[in-house]
Write a protein that holds these residues in place. Structure first.
Motif, PDB file in Angstrom:
ATOM      1  N   ALA A  97       0.837  -1.203   0.000  1.00 35.85           N
ATOM      2  CA  ALA A  97       0.000   0.000   0.000  1.00 35.85           C
ATOM      3  C   ALA A  97       0.873   1.255   0.000  1.00 35.85           C
ATOM      4  O   ALA A  97       0.606   2.209  -0.749  1.00 35.85           O
ATOM      5  N   ALA A  98       1.910   1.264   0.805  1.00 39.46           N
ATOM      6  CA  ALA A  98       2.791   2.433   0.856  1.00 39.46           C
ATOM      7  C   ALA A  98       3.514   2.658  -0.476  1.00 39.46           C
ATOM      8  O   ALA A  98       3.598   3.791  -0.970  1.00 39.46           O
ATOM      9  N   LEU A  99       4.009   1.577  -1.074  1.00 39.05           N
ATOM     10  CA  LEU A  99       4.674   1.713  -2.375  1.00 39.05           C
ATOM     11  C   LEU A  99       3.702   2.135  -3.464  1.00 39.05           C
ATOM     12  O   LEU A  99       4.032   2.956  -4.329  1.00 39.05           O
ATOM     13  N   GLY A 100       2.496   1.581  -3.437  1.00 39.90           N
ATOM     14  CA  GLY A 100       1.485   1.952  -4.424  1.00 39.90           C
ATOM     15  C   GLY A 100       1.126   3.425  -4.344  1.00 39.90           C
ATOM     16  O   GLY A 100       1.001   4.113  -5.370  1.00 39.90           O
ATOM     17  N   ILE A 101       0.974   3.940  -3.148  1.00 39.01           N
ATOM     18  CA  ILE A 101       0.670   5.359  -2.968  1.00 39.01           C
ATOM     19  C   ILE A 101       1.837   6.217  -3.435  1.00 39.01           C
ATOM     20  O   ILE A 101       1.641   7.244  -4.095  1.00 39.01           O
ATOM     21  N   ALA A 102       3.046   5.795  -3.141  1.00 38.13           N
ATOM     22  CA  ALA A 102       4.222   6.556  -3.577  1.00 38.13           C
ATOM     23  C   ALA A 102       4.336   6.590  -5.098  1.00 38.13           C
ATOM     24  O   ALA A 102       4.601   7.641  -5.696  1.00 38.13           O
ATOM     25  N   VAL A 103       4.118   5.450  -5.740  1.00 38.02           N
ATOM     26  CA  VAL A 103       4.202   5.402  -7.206  1.00 38.02           C
ATOM     27  C   VAL A 103       3.083   6.227  -7.832  1.00 38.02           C
ATOM     28  O   VAL A 103       3.306   7.002  -8.759  1.00 38.02           O
ATOM     29  N   ALA A 104       1.862   6.079  -7.315  1.00 41.36           N
ATOM     30  CA  ALA A 104       0.736   6.844  -7.848  1.00 41.36           C
ATOM     31  C   ALA A 104       0.965   8.345  -7.658  1.00 41.36           C
ATOM     32  O   ALA A 104       0.695   9.144  -8.561  1.00 41.36           O
ATOM     33  N   GLY A 105       1.478   8.728  -6.531  1.00 43.61           N
ATOM     34  CA  GLY A 105       1.790  10.141  -6.288  1.00 43.61           C
ATOM     35  C   GLY A 105       2.863  10.651  -7.231  1.00 43.61           C
ATOM     36  O   GLY A 105       2.800  11.790  -7.710  1.00 43.61           O
ATOM     37  N   GLY A 106       3.848   9.810  -7.517  1.00 39.82           N
ATOM     38  CA  GLY A 106       4.901  10.206  -8.461  1.00 39.82           C
ATOM     39  C   GLY A 106       4.380  10.394  -9.873  1.00 39.82           C
ATOM     40  O   GLY A 106       4.857  11.249 -10.617  1.00 39.82           O
ATOM     41  N   LEU A 107       3.380   9.606 -10.251  1.00 45.13           N
ATOM     42  CA  LEU A 107       2.809   9.725 -11.601  1.00 45.13           C
ATOM     43  C   LEU A 107       2.084  11.047 -11.809  1.00 45.13           C
ATOM     44  O   LEU A 107       2.081  11.601 -12.900  1.00 45.13           O
ATOM     45  N   VAL A 108       1.446  11.541 -10.762  1.00 47.05           N
ATOM     46  CA  VAL A 108       0.616  12.737 -10.909  1.00 47.05           C
ATOM     47  C   VAL A 108       1.196  13.970 -10.211  1.00 47.05           C
ATOM     48  O   VAL A 108       0.539  15.004 -10.155  1.00 47.05           O
ATOM     49  N   ALA A 109       2.423  13.877  -9.721  1.00 49.91           N
ATOM     50  CA  ALA A 109       2.998  14.949  -8.904  1.00 49.91           C
ATOM     51  C   ALA A 109       3.106  16.288  -9.622  1.00 49.91           C
ATOM     52  O   ALA A 109       2.841  17.326  -9.035  1.00 49.91           O
ATOM     53  N   ASN A 110       3.480  16.315 -10.845  1.00 47.69           N
ATOM     54  CA  ASN A 110       3.719  17.579 -11.538  1.00 47.69           C
ATOM     55  C   ASN A 110       2.582  17.974 -12.477  1.00 47.69           C
ATOM     56  O   ASN A 110       2.798  18.709 -13.434  1.00 47.69           O
ATOM     57  N   GLY A 112      -1.351  19.593 -12.979  1.00 54.13           N
ATOM     58  CA  GLY A 112      -2.378  20.421 -12.359  1.00 54.13           C
ATOM     59  C   GLY A 112      -3.702  19.696 -12.364  1.00 54.13           C
ATOM     60  O   GLY A 112      -3.810  18.573 -12.859  1.00 54.13           O
ATOM     61  N   PRO A 113      -4.746  20.323 -11.833  1.00 56.63           N
ATOM     62  CA  PRO A 113      -6.065  19.680 -11.787  1.00 56.63           C
ATOM     63  C   PRO A 113      -6.590  19.274 -13.168  1.00 56.63           C
ATOM     64  O   PRO A 113      -7.258  18.253 -13.300  1.00 56.63           O
ATOM     65  N   ALA A 114      -6.267  20.045 -14.194  1.00 57.72           N
ATOM     66  CA  ALA A 114      -6.769  19.733 -15.536  1.00 57.72           C
ATOM     67  C   ALA A 114      -6.156  18.450 -16.097  1.00 57.72           C
ATOM     68  O   ALA A 114      -6.801  17.726 -16.847  1.00 57.72           O
ATOM     69  N   GLY A 115      -4.925  18.142 -15.733  1.00 56.11           N
ATOM     70  CA  GLY A 115      -4.247  16.968 -16.280  1.00 56.11           C
ATOM     71  C   GLY A 115      -4.223  15.776 -15.353  1.00 56.11           C
ATOM     72  O   GLY A 115      -3.621  14.757 -15.673  1.00 56.11           O
ATOM     73  N   LEU A 116      -4.878  15.877 -14.201  1.00 57.17           N
ATOM     74  CA  LEU A 116      -4.821  14.813 -13.202  1.00 57.17           C
ATOM     75  C   LEU A 116      -5.404  13.496 -13.723  1.00 57.17           C
ATOM     76  O   LEU A 116      -4.804  12.434 -13.552  1.00 57.17           O
ATOM     77  N   ALA A 117      -6.553  13.552 -14.358  1.00 56.77           N
ATOM     78  CA  ALA A 117      -7.189  12.320 -14.853  1.00 56.77           C
ATOM     79  C   ALA A 117      -6.307  11.631 -15.885  1.00 56.77           C
ATOM     80  O   ALA A 117      -6.110  10.416 -15.832  1.00 56.77           O
ATOM     81  N   HIS A 118      -5.765  12.402 -16.801  1.00 57.84           N
ATOM     82  CA  HIS A 118      -4.902  11.829 -17.836  1.00 57.84           C
ATOM     83  C   HIS A 118      -3.622  11.247 -17.228  1.00 57.84           C
ATOM     84  O   HIS A 118      -3.172  10.171 -17.633  1.00 57.84           O
ATOM     85  N   ALA A 119      -3.053  11.925 -16.249  1.00 61.85           N
ATOM     86  CA  ALA A 119      -1.804  11.461 -15.633  1.00 61.85           C
ATOM     87  C   ALA A 119      -2.000  10.188 -14.815  1.00 61.85           C
ATOM     88  O   ALA A 119      -1.053   9.425 -14.625  1.00 61.85           O
ATOM     89  N   SER A 120      -3.219   9.938 -14.346  1.00 55.42           N
ATOM     90  CA  SER A 120      -3.447   8.744 -13.520  1.00 55.42           C
ATOM     91  C   SER A 120      -3.729   7.496 -14.343  1.00 55.42           C
ATOM     92  O   SER A 120      -3.781   6.395 -13.795  1.00 55.42           O
ATOM     93  N   ARG A 121      -3.880   7.630 -15.646  1.00 55.34           N
ATOM     94  CA  ARG A 121      -4.208   6.478 -16.497  1.00 55.34           C
ATOM     95  C   ARG A 121      -3.214   5.325 -16.399  1.00 55.34           C
ATOM     96  O   ARG A 121      -3.620   4.163 -16.296  1.00 55.34           O
ATOM     97  N   PRO A 122      -1.900   5.571 -16.426  1.00 55.27           N
ATOM     98  CA  PRO A 122      -0.976   4.430 -16.299  1.00 55.27           C
ATOM     99  C   PRO A 122      -1.127   3.679 -14.975  1.00 55.27           C
ATOM    100  O   PRO A 122      -1.011   2.454 -14.929  1.00 55.27           O
ATOM    101  N   GLY A 123      -1.408   4.409 -13.904  1.00 54.28           N
ATOM    102  CA  GLY A 123      -1.603   3.760 -12.613  1.00 54.28           C
ATOM    103  C   GLY A 123      -2.808   2.838 -12.614  1.00 54.28           C
ATOM    104  O   GLY A 123      -2.757   1.724 -12.087  1.00 54.28           O
ATOM    105  N   TRP A 124      -3.901   3.274 -13.245  1.00 51.93           N
ATOM    106  CA  TRP A 124      -5.092   2.428 -13.317  1.00 51.93           C
ATOM    107  C   TRP A 124      -4.866   1.246 -14.244  1.00 51.93           C
ATOM    108  O   TRP A 124      -5.429   0.164 -14.016  1.00 51.93           O
TER     109      TRP A 124
END
Length: 159
Positions: A97-110, A112-124
């Motif tokens: 769980a900790a690693l998953g949260i860290a990786v997901a946070g790294g994917l969307v870290a940079n 903004g709100p407009a690009g959040l959905a697109h940036a989370s696609r690889p994680g899903w």
């Protein structure tokens, strides 16, 4: 997610007790795979109904997964080591769980709100792949045996 997990976790425990780990693991894998695929297509105009459905499925998959994984780990060792198996399973779950949260946070870290959905696609997509793997593991595992073989009586005159 919480509703799905709350409803399915006790159900998974009953299924494991009755039928073994195979069915709850397959249900977990199926639910997680479908939820990951639904969320891998996130966009600005994704409907709330799709989001709620995907999160409900993800929670259900999570609820179905915990009991059979813990049962499998604990039943694979002698009773004197069951506590160790439970502790290792719990530690692995927390670390994952900790690693998953860290990786997901790294994917969307940079983003903004407009690009959040697109940036989370690889994680899903990774979530969907993990669910598919869990589904395959469940179907590759041995089915639960409902009958036991009788223990042979010792031979007469044997010491």
């Amino acid at each position: 997610m919480a509703v799905g997990a709350t409803v399915c976790a006790p159900l998974a425990g009953r299924l494991v007790g009755r039928l073994g780990a195979r069915l709850p693991l397959a249900l977990a894998g199926g639910c997680i795979t479908v939820s990951g695929l639904l969320l891998a297509g996130l966009g600005r105009h994704t409907s709330v109904v799709l989001l709620l459905s995907a999160y409900l499925l993800f929670g259900a998959g999570f609820g179905f997964a915990n009991a059979p994984i813990t049962n499998t780990a604990v039943s694979g060792l002698p009773p004197t080591r069951a506590g160790v198996a439970g502790a290792i399973t719990s530690t692995a779950r927390q670390l994952g769980a900790a690693l998953g949260i860290a990786v997901a946070g790294g994917l969307v870290a940079n983003t903004g709100p407009a690009g959040l959905a697109h940036a989370s696609r690889p994680g899903w997509a990774v979530v969907a792949a993990c669910g598919a793997f869990l589904f395959l593991v469940a179907h590759a595992s041995r089915p639960h045996r409902t009958t036991t073989r009788p223990v042979p009586a010792p031979a007469r005159g044997a010491a």
